[in-house]
Design an enzyme around this catalytic site. Structure first.
Site, PDB file in Angstrom:
ATOM      1  CG  HIS A  52      -0.447   0.361   2.498  1.00 57.00           C
ATOM      2  ND1 HIS A  52      -0.084  -0.581   3.443  1.00 57.00           N
ATOM      3  CD2 HIS A  52      -0.215   1.564   3.072  1.00 57.00           C
ATOM      4  CE1 HIS A  52       0.335   0.025   4.543  1.00 57.00           C
ATOM      5  NE2 HIS A  52       0.274   1.333   4.327  1.00 57.00           N
ATOM      6  CG  ASP A  97       0.053  -3.953   2.770  1.00 58.54           C
ATOM      7  OD1 ASP A  97       0.503  -3.445   1.733  1.00 58.54           O
ATOM      8  OD2 ASP A  97      -0.208  -3.288   3.807  1.00 58.54           O
ATOM      9  CB  SER A 190       2.606   2.347   6.331  1.00 58.40           C
ATOM     10  OG  SER A 190       1.347   2.332   6.913  1.00 58.40           O
TER      11      SER A 190
END
Length: 251
Positions: A52, A97, A190
């Protein structure tokens, strides 16, 4: 449904990481300036992050900065040659992911820049894990200049599923970790590494923003080891480097 990503930009409740203590840490920055995600060095030409983070992002739009614990000082920037997202990445449920970034030139390794070994063994409930990243230390807040770290404990798959029943599915390709309310990950973290005893076990994926006492969810490195090796071997330049390293190490 609560948003799982829009406030995912900080380690809340962490402490400053000592200079050089996380040599594999990478800051991904738009045009080499604005930090947007973390990542980790897994070979001198390969960086591991979350899908992502780089979804629909062209290689020429960002750089990888290594060798510094500070966002506003030091480090060396590397241009990106290619980005490979997992072919089954699903941004609706945040599944698979994971992504690999290939740099244009080999990253120069040193005392403060080094690769991280990838974990290929199960993570058990209660094991100590280390999260590192740049993100504001409160919510809402600004990104800190200093790299932050936070010690977490692994959470079982069943407990993590139960905690997120009303939010999003948790898959067996993920692991979860937490400490307590007021401590956890968020945006900008992230893509960054979750490590057990120097080996990377997870990649920061998603959670309920921010540090609300629910487990944070990480892509499980162990689950994707075959995919990582396959992706490296399918890249002509990295394949050659991989073979050369094998010969050098005598295996």
């Amino acid at each position: 449904m609560e948003d799982k990503r829009d406030d995912w930009e900080r380690i809340v409740g962490g402490t400053k990481a000592a200079n050089g203590s996380v040599p594999y840490q990478v800051s991904l920055r738009i045009y080499g300036v604005r930090h947007f995600c973390g990542a980790s060095i897994i070979t001198p030409r390969v960086i591991l992050t979350a899908a992502h983070c780089v979804d629909r992002l062209k290689p020429e739009y960002f750089k990888a900065i290594v060798g510094t614990n500070q966002l506003r000082a030091g480090g060396k920037a590397y241009d990106i040659r290619k980005v490979v997202q997992h072919e089954n990445y699903d941004d609706n449920v945040i599944k698979n992911d994971i992504a690999i970034i290939f740099t244009e030139e080999a990253i120069e390794l040193s005392d403060i820049v080094d690769v991280v070994e990838l974990n290929d063994e199960p993570v058990m409930k209660g094991e100590e894990l280390l999260l590192t990243g740049w993100g504001a230390t409160s919510y809402p807040g600004r990104l800190p200049n200093d790299l932050m770290q936070l010690e977490l404990r692994a959470v079982t798959y069943d407990d993590c599923q139960e905690a997120h029943t009303a939010v999003n599915a948790v898959f067996e390709s993920q692991i979860c970790a937490m400490t307590k309310a007021g401590e956890g990950a968020c945006h900008g973290d992230s893509g960054g590494p979750l490590v057990r005893e120097g080996r990377q076990v997870g990649i920061v994926s998603w959670g309920i923003p921010c540090a609300r006492g629910k487990p944070d969810v990480y892509t499980k490195v162990e689950f994707f080891m075959d995919w990582i090796e396959k992706t490296l071997l399918e890249d002509d330049e990295e394949h050659l480097m991989f073979i050369q390293r094998k010969k050098l190490n005598g295996y």
